[in-house]
Design a protein around this motif. Sequence first.
Motif, PDB file in Angstrom:
ATOM      1  N   PRO A  81      -9.836  -2.772  10.935  1.00 18.91           N
ATOM      2  CA  PRO A  81     -10.728  -2.060  10.125  1.00 18.91           C
ATOM      3  C   PRO A  81     -11.233  -0.573  10.639  1.00 18.91           C
ATOM      4  O   PRO A  81     -12.092   0.248   9.945  1.00 18.91           O
ATOM      5  CB  PRO A  81     -11.781  -2.964  10.404  1.00 18.91           C
ATOM      6  N   TRP A  83      -8.851   1.261  11.911  1.00 18.66           N
ATOM      7  CA  TRP A  83      -7.597   2.266  11.726  1.00 18.66           C
ATOM      8  C   TRP A  83      -6.781   2.270  13.074  1.00 18.66           C
ATOM      9  O   TRP A  83      -6.168   2.805  12.982  1.00 18.66           O
ATOM     10  CB  TRP A  83      -7.769   3.587  11.352  1.00 18.66           C
ATOM     11  N   GLU A 136     -11.407   9.321   3.702  1.00 19.12           N
ATOM     12  CA  GLU A 136     -11.235   7.826   3.583  1.00 19.12           C
ATOM     13  C   GLU A 136     -11.613   7.084   4.564  1.00 19.12           C
ATOM     14  O   GLU A 136     -12.076   5.882   4.236  1.00 19.12           O
ATOM     15  CB  GLU A 136      -9.359   7.698   3.244  1.00 19.12           C
ATOM     16  N   PHE A 137     -11.375   7.405   5.773  1.00 15.63           N
ATOM     17  CA  PHE A 137     -11.912   6.449   6.670  1.00 15.63           C
ATOM     18  C   PHE A 137     -13.607   6.272   6.480  1.00 15.63           C
ATOM     19  O   PHE A 137     -14.107   4.933   6.910  1.00 15.63           O
ATOM     20  CB  PHE A 137     -11.865   7.033   8.069  1.00 15.63           C
ATOM     21  N   GLU A 140     -14.088   3.588   3.941  1.00 18.36           N
ATOM     22  CA  GLU A 140     -13.755   2.225   4.088  1.00 18.36           C
ATOM     23  C   GLU A 140     -14.305   1.582   5.390  1.00 18.36           C
ATOM     24  O   GLU A 140     -14.601   0.728   5.192  1.00 18.36           O
ATOM     25  CB  GLU A 140     -12.140   2.294   4.544  1.00 18.36           C
ATOM     26  N   ALA A 141     -14.545   2.489   6.528  1.00 17.57           N
ATOM     27  CA  ALA A 141     -15.470   1.861   7.588  1.00 17.57           C
ATOM     28  C   ALA A 141     -16.727   2.213   7.822  1.00 17.57           C
ATOM     29  O   ALA A 141     -17.466   1.509   8.900  1.00 17.57           O
ATOM     30  CB  ALA A 141     -14.551   2.418   9.075  1.00 17.57           C
ATOM     31  N   ARG A 175     -12.241   7.513  -2.042  1.00 16.35           N
ATOM     32  CA  ARG A 175     -11.547   6.451  -1.862  1.00 16.35           C
ATOM     33  C   ARG A 175     -10.195   6.622  -1.626  1.00 16.35           C
ATOM     34  O   ARG A 175      -9.606   7.565  -2.166  1.00 16.35           O
ATOM     35  CB  ARG A 175     -11.850   5.646  -3.276  1.00 16.35           C
ATOM     36  N   PHE A 176      -9.460   5.744  -1.145  1.00 15.23           N
ATOM     37  CA  PHE A 176      -7.940   5.879  -1.124  1.00 15.23           C
ATOM     38  C   PHE A 176      -7.396   5.795  -2.419  1.00 15.23           C
ATOM     39  O   PHE A 176      -7.600   4.826  -3.219  1.00 15.23           O
ATOM     40  CB  PHE A 176      -7.383   4.690  -0.207  1.00 15.23           C
ATOM     41  N   GLN A 197      -0.969   1.913   0.107  1.00 10.81           N
ATOM     42  CA  GLN A 197      -1.956   1.109   1.165  1.00 10.81           C
ATOM     43  C   GLN A 197      -2.155  -0.166   0.291  1.00 10.81           C
ATOM     44  O   GLN A 197      -2.585  -0.397  -0.681  1.00 10.81           O
ATOM     45  CB  GLN A 197      -2.949   1.686   1.481  1.00 10.81           C
ATOM     46  N   ALA A 199      -3.410  -4.529   1.102  1.00 12.02           N
ATOM     47  CA  ALA A 199      -4.509  -5.348   1.884  1.00 12.02           C
ATOM     48  C   ALA A 199      -3.876  -6.873   1.709  1.00 12.02           C
ATOM     49  O   ALA A 199      -3.920  -7.414   0.825  1.00 12.02           O
ATOM     50  CB  ALA A 199      -5.868  -5.417   1.553  1.00 12.02           C
ATOM     51  N   GLN A 207      -4.970  -3.922   6.856  1.00 12.03           N
ATOM     52  CA  GLN A 207      -4.148  -3.102   5.650  1.00 12.03           C
ATOM     53  C   GLN A 207      -2.821  -2.732   6.111  1.00 12.03           C
ATOM     54  O   GLN A 207      -2.582  -2.198   7.371  1.00 12.03           O
ATOM     55  CB  GLN A 207      -4.936  -1.855   5.232  1.00 12.03           C
TER      56      GLN A 207
END
Length: 231
Positions: A81, A83, A136-137, A140-141, A175-176, A197, A199, A207
């Motif tokens: 989560p 990275w 992106e981090f 996502e996080a 977003r990725f 990527q 999941a 991921q």
Amino acid sequence: MAAGVSVTWYTWLEQGREINPSRQVLDAISAALRLTPAERDYVRSLGGHAPEPVPADVETPAHVQRFLDALGGYPAFAIGPFWDITAWNSAYAALYPNIAVTAEADRNLLWLMFMDPAIRELLPDWENDSSRFLAEFRAEAGSRAGEPAYSTLVDRLRAASGHFESQWRRRSVQRFTSRERRFFRAGIGEMRLEHHQLAPVDVPNIQIVAYLPVPDSGAAERLAALVAGAG
């Protein structure tokens, strides 16, 4: 009675009335009905409640490692989560040899992107790539920003990298999306690889990142030579 709610209230719930049941009530009913975790999460979603966040602690299952290894000559690795890089295959080690010798505490994709000089040599578009990774981090996080692991990583990077600090202050969020990226290795040349990527449904806290050669770019031959030479 087992769930601790009245018959009338439970009847209204079954009838779909606008009663806005709380997560606690839905969990009590789920427990009384002996629902599985998947069924409980489904009931929560019907009530408008998000499932509980998955634990940040990551242990890469053996079947995920087998999946990475099955990708053969295509570089691939797994991240948690925040990275942290939890597993990788031999092709990724050939592309980025430092992964095998990096201390576990520093084996984090965001940390390495900003702190390992070898990454700058590997990525001709490092300025753009690093900014994109950070955006992106955050996307996502960001939902786990209050957790200690998140704060520790960000605080370490802000203290260690002026470039990270300046990028962090921009508060970019993105977003990725799968995309083409450029990699360079001395003696091999430039490789254009598609960044994907994935999941695993059964391991929601992991991921998988995989790099595939761009067709008709010569990357497949160069990547094969790189992996063969590392072996």
